[in-house]
Design a protein around this motif. Structure first.
Motif, PDB file in Angstrom:
ATOM      1  N   UNK A  45       0.821  -1.210   0.000  1.00 50.88           N
ATOM      2  CA  UNK A  45       0.000   0.000   0.000  1.00 50.88           C
ATOM      3  C   UNK A  45       0.854   1.259   0.000  1.00 50.88           C
ATOM      4  N   UNK A  46       1.882   1.287   0.860  1.00 58.72           N
ATOM      5  CA  UNK A  46       2.656   2.514   1.042  1.00 58.72           C
ATOM      6  C   UNK A  46       4.054   2.169   1.532  1.00 58.72           C
ATOM      7  N   UNK A  47       5.036   2.974   1.109  1.00 60.79           N
ATOM      8  CA  UNK A  47       6.389   2.846   1.654  1.00 60.79           C
ATOM      9  C   UNK A  47       6.601   3.771   2.842  1.00 60.79           C
ATOM     10  N   UNK A  50       5.421   2.337   5.895  1.00 63.47           N
ATOM     11  CA  UNK A  50       5.332   1.007   5.280  1.00 63.47           C
ATOM     12  C   UNK A  50       4.011   0.341   5.661  1.00 63.47           C
ATOM     13  N   UNK A  51       3.229  -0.039   4.649  1.00 62.64           N
ATOM     14  CA  UNK A  51       1.915  -0.625   4.912  1.00 62.64           C
ATOM     15  C   UNK A  51       1.526  -1.579   3.793  1.00 62.64           C
ATOM     16  N   UNK A  52       0.669  -2.533   4.139  1.00 65.58           N
ATOM     17  CA  UNK A  52       0.122  -3.482   3.175  1.00 65.58           C
ATOM     18  C   UNK A  52      -1.366  -3.632   3.438  1.00 65.58           C
ATOM     19  N   UNK A  53      -2.035  -4.340   2.534  1.00 63.34           N
ATOM     20  CA  UNK A  53      -3.462  -4.607   2.725  1.00 63.34           C
ATOM     21  C   UNK A  53      -3.771  -6.035   2.294  1.00 63.34           C
ATOM     22  N   UNK A  54      -4.902  -6.540   2.769  1.00 59.48           N
ATOM     23  CA  UNK A  54      -5.458  -7.819   2.345  1.00 59.48           C
ATOM     24  C   UNK A  54      -6.908  -7.861   2.810  1.00 59.48           C
ATOM     25  N   UNK A 135      -5.836  -2.913   6.500  1.00 65.29           N
ATOM     26  CA  UNK A 135      -4.646  -2.140   6.162  1.00 65.29           C
ATOM     27  C   UNK A 135      -3.758  -2.214   7.392  1.00 65.29           C
ATOM     28  N   UNK A 136      -2.527  -2.671   7.209  1.00 65.17           N
ATOM     29  CA  UNK A 136      -1.646  -2.919   8.351  1.00 65.17           C
ATOM     30  C   UNK A 136      -0.297  -2.246   8.164  1.00 65.17           C
ATOM     31  N   UNK A 137       0.225  -1.707   9.260  1.00 64.68           N
ATOM     32  CA  UNK A 137       1.564  -1.122   9.277  1.00 64.68           C
ATOM     33  C   UNK A 137       2.593  -2.247   9.349  1.00 64.68           C
ATOM     34  N   UNK A 138       3.633  -2.146   8.554  1.00 63.00           N
ATOM     35  CA  UNK A 138       4.703  -3.138   8.576  1.00 63.00           C
ATOM     36  C   UNK A 138       5.709  -2.727   9.644  1.00 63.00           C
ATOM     37  N   UNK A 139       5.848  -3.580  10.664  1.00 62.19           N
ATOM     38  CA  UNK A 139       6.726  -3.302  11.798  1.00 62.19           C
ATOM     39  C   UNK A 139       8.126  -3.864  11.606  1.00 62.19           C
TER      40      UNK A 139
END
Length: 166
Positions: A45-47, A50-54, A135-139
């Protein structure tokens, strides 16, 4: 939303069966032990941040993941077709010693042999019909062995090894 032409829904499923996607197993520590599911909807989703989705539907594993403060998204490679199948169906083997699972120091289950493991925390949960978009933040990111691909296409998990022709 209930007024949507059901024919569109069936044609939508047929369209997305024709669209190959990568495969991940999303896993969380739950009150009754680890829970996980196969997902082919993971997207960057974003750098910054940092984020992703599913997206997930409302099964037991999905509820554990949605309730967890953090979980892992394990991006699978060619060696994991069987594992992807197990986590995609009810009654499949999950978190067995043969599958190679481990636990991060922070408590989340992860698959060390995956191409990558992303430890994430939910930012937004968006209900859409019978699904929830996460939508989740990448830790944290742990890179595993590269090589080979696992693709979900037309209800099958397809393996492509490095050096194979397309």
């Amino acid at each position: 939303m209930s007024s949507i032409d059901t024919g569109i829904g069936e044609r939508m499923k047929a369209a997305f069966r024709r669209f190959p996607t990568g495969v991940a197993v999303i896993a969380a520590a739950g009150p009754r032990g680890p829970a996980g599911l196969t997902a082919s909807s993971v997207a960057s989703v974003s750098l910054e941040p940092p984020a992703l989705s599913f997206s997930v539907m409302g099964g037991r594993s999905a509820r554990v993941i949605l309730d967890a403060p953090s979980f892992t998204v394990n991006l699978l490679g060619s060696a994991h077709a069987g594992l992807a199948h197990d986590f995609a169906r009810d009654g499949g083997s999950r978190f067995t010693p043969e599958q190679g699972w481990d636990v991060l120091p922070t408590g989340e289950p992860f698959l060390p042999g995956a191409q990558a493991n992303l430890r994430v925390a939910p930012l937004h949960l968006i209900g859409v019909g019978d699904s929830t978009v996460v939508v989740a933040a990448i830790l944290d990111v742990l890179l595993g062995p590269a090589g080979g691909r696992l693709v979900h296409h037309d209800r099958e998990f397809l393996v492509h090894e490095d050096g194979d022709d397309y």
